[in-house]
Scaffold this motif. Structure first.
Motif, PDB file in Angstrom:
ATOM      1  N   PRO A   3       0.823  -1.208   0.000  1.00  0.00           N
ATOM      2  CA  PRO A   3       0.000   0.000   0.000  1.00  0.00           C
ATOM      3  C   PRO A   3       0.858   1.260   0.000  1.00  0.00           C
ATOM      4  O   PRO A   3       1.920   1.304   0.629  1.00  0.00           O
ATOM      5  N   LYS A   4       0.395   2.274  -0.702  1.00  0.00           N
ATOM      6  CA  LYS A   4       1.161   3.510  -0.851  1.00  0.00           C
ATOM      7  C   LYS A   4       0.378   4.690  -0.282  1.00  0.00           C
ATOM      8  O   LYS A   4      -0.751   4.561   0.176  1.00  0.00           O
ATOM      9  N   SER A   5       1.003   5.861  -0.336  1.00  0.00           N
ATOM     10  CA  SER A   5       0.351   7.094   0.082  1.00  0.00           C
ATOM     11  C   SER A   5       0.234   8.020  -1.117  1.00  0.00           C
ATOM     12  O   SER A   5       1.062   7.988  -2.041  1.00  0.00           O
ATOM     13  N   ALA A   6      -0.825   8.845  -1.119  1.00  0.00           N
ATOM     14  CA  ALA A   6      -1.072   9.734  -2.246  1.00  0.00           C
ATOM     15  C   ALA A   6      -1.478  11.118  -1.766  1.00  0.00           C
ATOM     16  O   ALA A   6      -2.092  11.277  -0.702  1.00  0.00           O
ATOM     17  N   LEU A   7      -1.141  12.123  -2.578  1.00  0.00           N
ATOM     18  CA  LEU A   7      -1.552  13.505  -2.335  1.00  0.00           C
ATOM     19  C   LEU A   7      -2.306  13.964  -3.568  1.00  0.00           C
ATOM     20  O   LEU A   7      -1.811  13.828  -4.690  1.00  0.00           O
ATOM     21  N   LEU A   8      -3.515  14.483  -3.368  1.00  0.00           N
ATOM     22  CA  LEU A   8      -4.381  14.867  -4.483  1.00  0.00           C
ATOM     23  C   LEU A   8      -4.752  16.338  -4.420  1.00  0.00           C
ATOM     24  O   LEU A   8      -5.174  16.847  -3.378  1.00  0.00           O
ATOM     25  N   PHE A   9      -4.622  17.010  -5.555  1.00  0.00           N
ATOM     26  CA  PHE A   9      -5.059  18.394  -5.719  1.00  0.00           C
ATOM     27  C   PHE A   9      -6.199  18.425  -6.734  1.00  0.00           C
ATOM     28  O   PHE A   9      -6.138  17.752  -7.752  1.00  0.00           O
ATOM     29  N   GLY A  10      -7.230  19.219  -6.462  1.00  0.00           N
ATOM     30  CA  GLY A  10      -8.369  19.303  -7.368  1.00  0.00           C
ATOM     31  C   GLY A  10      -9.426  18.266  -7.085  1.00  0.00           C
ATOM     32  O   GLY A  10     -10.150  17.842  -7.991  1.00  0.00           O
ATOM     33  N   ALA A  11      -9.554  17.868  -5.820  1.00  0.00           N
ATOM     34  CA  ALA A  11     -10.482  16.793  -5.447  1.00  0.00           C
ATOM     35  C   ALA A  11     -11.945  17.158  -5.629  1.00  0.00           C
ATOM     36  O   ALA A  11     -12.801  16.274  -5.639  1.00  0.00           O
ATOM     37  N   MET A 196      -5.272   7.452 -14.631  1.00  0.00           N
ATOM     38  CA  MET A 196      -4.264   7.996 -13.721  1.00  0.00           C
ATOM     39  C   MET A 196      -3.896   6.974 -12.642  1.00  0.00           C
ATOM     40  O   MET A 196      -2.723   6.822 -12.285  1.00  0.00           O
ATOM     41  N   ILE A 197      -4.894   6.279 -12.142  1.00  0.00           N
ATOM     42  CA  ILE A 197      -4.640   5.245 -11.133  1.00  0.00           C
ATOM     43  C   ILE A 197      -3.765   4.139 -11.717  1.00  0.00           C
ATOM     44  O   ILE A 197      -2.793   3.683 -11.097  1.00  0.00           O
ATOM     45  N   LEU A 198      -4.094   3.699 -12.922  1.00  0.00           N
ATOM     46  CA  LEU A 198      -3.325   2.638 -13.571  1.00  0.00           C
ATOM     47  C   LEU A 198      -1.886   3.072 -13.822  1.00  0.00           C
ATOM     48  O   LEU A 198      -0.942   2.312 -13.596  1.00  0.00           O
ATOM     49  N   ALA A 199      -1.712   4.298 -14.283  1.00  0.00           N
ATOM     50  CA  ALA A 199      -0.373   4.804 -14.560  1.00  0.00           C
ATOM     51  C   ALA A 199       0.465   4.884 -13.294  1.00  0.00           C
ATOM     52  O   ALA A 199       1.673   4.640 -13.313  1.00  0.00           O
ATOM     53  N   ALA A 200      -0.180   5.218 -12.196  1.00  0.00           N
ATOM     54  CA  ALA A 200       0.528   5.356 -10.921  1.00  0.00           C
ATOM     55  C   ALA A 200       1.073   4.029 -10.409  1.00  0.00           C
ATOM     56  O   ALA A 200       1.971   4.007  -9.567  1.00  0.00           O
ATOM     57  N   GLN A 201       0.549   2.934 -10.906  1.00  0.00           N
ATOM     58  CA  GLN A 201       1.020   1.621 -10.448  1.00  0.00           C
ATOM     59  C   GLN A 201       2.197   1.108 -11.268  1.00  0.00           C
ATOM     60  O   GLN A 201       2.777   0.079 -10.942  1.00  0.00           O
ATOM     61  N   SER A 202       2.556   1.830 -12.301  1.00  0.00           N
ATOM     62  CA  SER A 202       3.687   1.440 -13.134  1.00  0.00           C
ATOM     63  C   SER A 202       5.002   1.805 -12.444  1.00  0.00           C
ATOM     64  O   SER A 202       5.108   2.851 -11.806  1.00  0.00           O
ATOM     65  N   GLY A 203       5.999   0.957 -12.596  1.00  0.00           N
ATOM     66  CA  GLY A 203       7.296   1.242 -11.997  1.00  0.00           C
ATOM     67  C   GLY A 203       8.247   1.938 -12.956  1.00  0.00           C
ATOM     68  O   GLY A 203       9.389   2.224 -12.595  1.00  0.00           O
TER      69      GLY A 203
END
Length: 219
Positions: A3-11, A196-203
């Protein structure tokens, strides 16, 4: 998967609100921080909300100590009032966010730009988006993901004529967006959020630019 942590702008925006749902309800993240000007009045076990003025971002640098930073900020000239105010929201704030993310060691920065982004465009909107992309690349974030959606579909708090017309045309006259014109087909805010979620899981590291039709194909 760790599990990771995320910061979101424009929620509170069209894509950002869909992205927030995915971040909170998916298995990928154990902590989600959102920066907002006005509280969303939302409660969730892994959600941390920070209410602030965006000119004070540097004071909250510690919050940028996360794995992934998602930037869905965006406005219109009509809503911003002036080109200067528009530039602050769509260019200056995202660049400051990216610099803080880089400084605090964020692994990925994912941002919404626009189809047609070009720093040399005669169209102010496209020129500002192109400028944003150009300057983001100079910051040197290890994994930079730029999304260029076409006109967005979904429920907004404010009415946007262009998006409303495109939504109607895509439903009633879908053949208008067939063949070579398929890349101009309007795209759902939820689809962009999923991409965006899918891209974030790429290494993978580097700069990745995804046009609207490519975002559709990510699902």
């Amino acid at each position: 998967m760790t599990p990771k942590s995320a910061l979101l702008f424009g929620a509170s925006g069209l894509v950002g609100s869909e992205l927030l749902k995915l971040l909170l309800n998916g298995p990928e993240y154990e902590k989600v921080i959102i920066f907002v000007r006005k509280s969303l009045e939302l409660k969730h076990p892994i959600l941390e909300e920070v209410v602030l003025e965006f000119d004070d971002l540097a004071q909250y640098k510690a919050c940028f100590d996360v794995n992934d930073v998602f930037c869905c900020l965006g406005t219109t000239i009509k809503k911003a009032g002036t080109q200067e105010a528009f530039r602050k929201v769509d260019v200056e704030y995202p660049l400051e966010i990216a610099r803080l993310a880089k400084e605090m060691g964020a692994e990925k920065f994912l941002v919404i730009s626009s189809m047609g982004a070009n720093p040399r465009s005669r169209v102010f909107y496209s020129r500002m988006k192109g400028l944003l992309e150009q300057e983001l690349k100079k910051i040197g974030i290890a994994s930079l993901h730029i999304f260029r959606p076409s006109l967005l579909l979904g429920d907004r708090r404010e009415f946007r004529l262009g998006e409303s017309v495109s939504a109607t045309l895509s439903k009633r006259l879908p053949f208008l967006f067939a063949g070579p014109l398929s890349k101009y087909k309007p795209i759902g805010g939820e689809t962009v959020a999923q991409g965006m979620i899918l891209a974030a899981q790429s290494g993978a590291e580097g700069v990745f630019i995804r046009e609207s039709h490519e975002i559709e194909e990510m699902r």
